[in-house]
Design a protein around this motif. Sequence first.
Motif, PDB file in Angstrom:
ATOM      1  N   LYS A  67       0.792  -1.237   0.062  1.00 53.49           N
ATOM      2  CA  LYS A  67      -0.109  -0.217   0.100  1.00 53.49           C
ATOM      3  C   LYS A  67       0.862   1.224  -0.040  1.00 53.49           C
ATOM      4  N   ALA A  68       2.114   1.093   0.429  1.00 53.18           N
ATOM      5  CA  ALA A  68       2.930   2.327   0.547  1.00 53.18           C
ATOM      6  C   ALA A  68       3.462   2.690  -0.957  1.00 53.18           C
ATOM      7  N   PRO A  69       3.850   4.170  -1.162  1.00 52.08           N
ATOM      8  CA  PRO A  69       4.382   4.437  -2.541  1.00 52.08           C
ATOM      9  C   PRO A  69       5.658   3.798  -2.705  1.00 52.08           C
ATOM     10  N   LEU A  70       5.814   3.157  -4.121  1.00 55.18           N
ATOM     11  CA  LEU A  70       6.960   2.531  -4.540  1.00 55.18           C
ATOM     12  C   LEU A  70       8.321   3.333  -4.320  1.00 55.18           C
ATOM     13  N   SER A  71       8.327   4.602  -4.019  1.00 55.00           N
ATOM     14  CA  SER A  71       9.431   5.329  -3.729  1.00 55.00           C
ATOM     15  C   SER A  71      10.193   4.744  -2.202  1.00 55.00           C
ATOM     16  N   PHE A  72       9.397   4.222  -1.609  1.00 52.84           N
ATOM     17  CA  PHE A  72      10.012   3.694  -0.347  1.00 52.84           C
ATOM     18  C   PHE A  72      10.855   2.444  -0.769  1.00 52.84           C
ATOM     19  N   ILE A  73      10.535   1.866  -1.860  1.00 49.44           N
ATOM     20  CA  ILE A  73      11.533   0.690  -2.327  1.00 49.44           C
ATOM     21  C   ILE A  73      12.580   1.070  -3.217  1.00 49.44           C
ATOM     22  N   HIS A  74      12.220   2.058  -4.195  1.00 43.20           N
ATOM     23  CA  HIS A  74      13.063   2.357  -5.220  1.00 43.20           C
ATOM     24  C   HIS A  74      14.650   3.299  -4.571  1.00 43.20           C
ATOM     25  N   GLN A  75      14.145   3.747  -3.228  1.00 50.94           N
ATOM     26  CA  GLN A  75      15.607   4.262  -2.818  1.00 50.94           C
ATOM     27  C   GLN A  75      16.423   3.467  -2.379  1.00 50.94           C
ATOM     28  N   TYR A  76      16.053   2.328  -2.385  1.00 50.20           N
ATOM     29  CA  TYR A  76      17.307   1.235  -1.980  1.00 50.20           C
ATOM     30  C   TYR A  76      17.466   0.275  -2.797  1.00 50.20           C
ATOM     31  N   ASP A  77      18.856  -0.122  -2.854  1.00 53.27           N
ATOM     32  CA  ASP A  77      19.301  -1.249  -3.748  1.00 53.27           C
ATOM     33  C   ASP A  77      19.171  -2.309  -3.234  1.00 53.27           C
ATOM     34  N   LEU A  78      18.110  -3.133  -3.965  1.00 53.89           N
ATOM     35  CA  LEU A  78      17.947  -4.548  -3.298  1.00 53.89           C
ATOM     36  C   LEU A  78      18.572  -5.610  -4.148  1.00 53.89           C
ATOM     37  N   HIS A  79      19.562  -5.251  -4.999  1.00 51.83           N
ATOM     38  CA  HIS A  79      19.949  -6.394  -5.959  1.00 51.83           C
ATOM     39  C   HIS A  79      20.481  -7.696  -5.329  1.00 51.83           C
ATOM     40  N   THR A  80      20.963  -7.286  -4.170  1.00 53.23           N
ATOM     41  CA  THR A  80      21.613  -8.510  -3.461  1.00 53.23           C
ATOM     42  C   THR A  80      20.583  -9.709  -3.253  1.00 53.23           C
ATOM     43  N   ILE A  81      19.321  -9.294  -3.117  1.00 49.45           N
ATOM     44  CA  ILE A  81      18.307 -10.526  -2.906  1.00 49.45           C
ATOM     45  C   ILE A  81      18.250 -11.428  -4.017  1.00 49.45           C
ATOM     46  N   LYS A  82      18.281 -12.487  -3.615  1.00 50.05           N
ATOM     47  CA  LYS A  82      18.121 -13.701  -4.792  1.00 50.05           C
ATOM     48  C   LYS A  82      17.181 -14.638  -4.591  1.00 50.05           C
ATOM     49  N   VAL A  83      16.563 -14.697  -3.482  1.00 46.40           N
ATOM     50  CA  VAL A  83      15.543 -15.635  -3.138  1.00 46.40           C
ATOM     51  C   VAL A  83      14.447 -14.909  -1.945  1.00 46.40           C
TER      52      VAL A  83
ATOM     53  N   GLN B  31       6.969 -10.488  -5.926  1.00 47.20           N
ATOM     54  CA  GLN B  31       7.901 -10.801  -6.893  1.00 47.20           C
ATOM     55  C   GLN B  31       8.431  -9.608  -8.085  1.00 47.20           C
ATOM     56  N   GLU B  32       7.555  -8.878  -8.291  1.00 45.98           N
ATOM     57  CA  GLU B  32       7.952  -7.766  -9.175  1.00 45.98           C
ATOM     58  C   GLU B  32       8.768  -6.613  -8.705  1.00 45.98           C
ATOM     59  N   HIS B  33       8.236  -6.182  -7.367  1.00 42.69           N
ATOM     60  CA  HIS B  33       9.004  -4.991  -6.982  1.00 42.69           C
ATOM     61  C   HIS B  33      10.185  -5.380  -6.097  1.00 42.69           C
ATOM     62  N   ILE B  34      10.112  -6.316  -5.224  1.00 41.52           N
ATOM     63  CA  ILE B  34      11.098  -6.759  -4.524  1.00 41.52           C
ATOM     64  C   ILE B  34      12.000  -7.537  -5.006  1.00 41.52           C
ATOM     65  N   GLY B  35      11.508  -8.649  -5.826  1.00 39.47           N
ATOM     66  CA  GLY B  35      12.337  -9.442  -6.686  1.00 39.47           C
ATOM     67  C   GLY B  35      12.830  -9.183  -7.767  1.00 39.47           C
TER      68      GLY B  35
END
Length: 630
Positions: free
Chosen positions: A349-365, A382-386
Amino acid sequence: MKRITSPSEYQQVYQESVQQPEKFWADVASDFVWRKKWDKVLEWDFHKPEVKWFIGGKMNITENCIDRHLPVRANQTALIWEPNDPQEEYRSITYQELYDQVCRVANMLKNHGVKKGDRVCIYMPMIPEVAFAMLGCARIGAVHSVVFAGFSSGSLVDRINDAGCKLVLTSDGSFRGDKKIDLKSIIDEALLKCPSVEKTIVYKRSGSSVKMKSGRDFWWHDEIKKATSTCEPEVMDSEDLLFILYTSGSTGKPKGMVHTCGGYMVYTSYTFQTAFQYQPGQIYWCTADVGWITGHSYILYGPLASGATSLMFEGIPSWPDMGRFWHVAEKHRVNIFYTAPTAIRSLEKAPLSFIHQYDLHTIKVLGTVGEPINEEAWHWYQEHIGRNQCPVIDTWWQTETGGFMISPIAHVTKLKPAYATLPLPGVQPAVMDENGKELTENGVEGRLTLKFPWPAMARTIYGDHQRFKDTYFSTFPGKYFTGDGCKRDEEGYYRITGRVDDIIIVSGHNMGTAEVESAIDEHSAVCESAVVGYPHDIKGQGIYAYVICYDKPHEEDKLRSEIRDLVSKIIGPIAKPDKIQFVSGLPKTRSGKIMRRILRKVAEGETSNLGDTSTLLDPAIVDEIKSGAL
Ligand code: WTA
């Protein structure tokens, strides 16, 4: 441990595990340190019921979680602790430090007279010391009973007395977001009614002022200084108790699920490595609380027995803002991220900017657990975090099963949104119809049972084996009944559809409707109540209470908030009803049984199609309930 690397290998390993389960599990178990090898792998009888694994084997789970890693990874981080407040320093605890700390706690417990087989209640926040406490108990063979620090004193009393705990490990208080909770005062209130508790040891976390009762209460920082940092592990039998963990049941009384040492160790470690395909050196983060089985099996025992680096988080996903999880994932370069659908739905429910400001590329699973995940949340995750590159490992299992049962294997199993997919090796599900017939075809829907034991299954309900039998082995004789409904599609993939009994799952937490009802009934104005679940956007299920009062309430809202406060005080804030409807009666059959089906439908917003109401004592009550629905 042999890795599964392709779907065909999975098929092959699965077949082997079903055809020769004893050989399969003996192979897995041979990777661990046993002081004495087992004489026999398995004895079982689901009619009794009785299940024993690795019979005659001697071991200690902490030796497997800590000591055996020291020659190779003494300086590797075992636990990363991220505090509630991002301004506070995080802590990294190496395997060597973990060894020292666990031995110290073990010796501290010994100094206070705790011996093998004694029960110790742990009521602590998510800090490294809670891990030291659990492992410290296991080191000396004491049985831990962790009570989630969100439960209140009434729940504590029930759990402490049921297990007959001798000592309580706790803290002055805890932090959750911007709130501070005084845990010690909740313990103080509970202990007025817990005659078995001789002592408490209190860790200073929040700095809250506390009352220390002389002779009973001791400060952790004083006592730990008196304890040395080596402690020989107690040699345990495979089937000795490791811990008790309470889960809600269909009656008001929670069930103390008993887990034993050997099988639990083997199974949690095997499933952790298999489902997530954990690679040495990876940073793994499970956001659960250690107060639940997920925290026991997949923050602590499974990962540590696998030599992993496990991250523990004290805080909540929404504080200081909705980006906290992603901040932590970036900061610690998390590779495997495991959370609950309720958290995913709230973050969605939160704006995607809360995700996009972080680099999550290390997440594999990615992983999820606790309740059925809806397709929308699955895709969002899967789309936004993965970044559409990570498998979503939807792990179906229970407090009772001890570890994952039905789950994809990362990078191996073809995924299907909202499906837990296929049974892990060694797991033999059976779908039953309501008449107790096994549905052997694919493309069926029914009740989920397990027809063969697995090493981590609970062995009994503490002090009540008859209830264990009645609850799990009587509905479908010869099979373990999970209480869940499921679909098995044409490909043999499983989708768990939710509970079919009187348990509701609120934000991933199991709640017995009877437990909530008995708390509501404690209010002096209340004569009777009935609680059901209803679909809730974020929590998955919300709690809907129908309440009959002795006199028609004058101020309904005031009474509602009194009832909510009371439930929160007796059980804990997680059990607060979301909706309370005052009614003059409940739909009951002539034999006095509440027709919950009707109450569920009304709570779900359905007012037609209520089914046959002619067998009700007073059919007119249904119209009143419908017209007053919230
Ligand atoms: C539900 C939590 C669908 C289920 C580990 C089960 C799930 C109950 C899933 C156990 C899942 C857990 N998909 N439903 N992946 N995982 N459940 O004891 O109803 O807290 O019976 O154990 O949660 O909850 P418990």
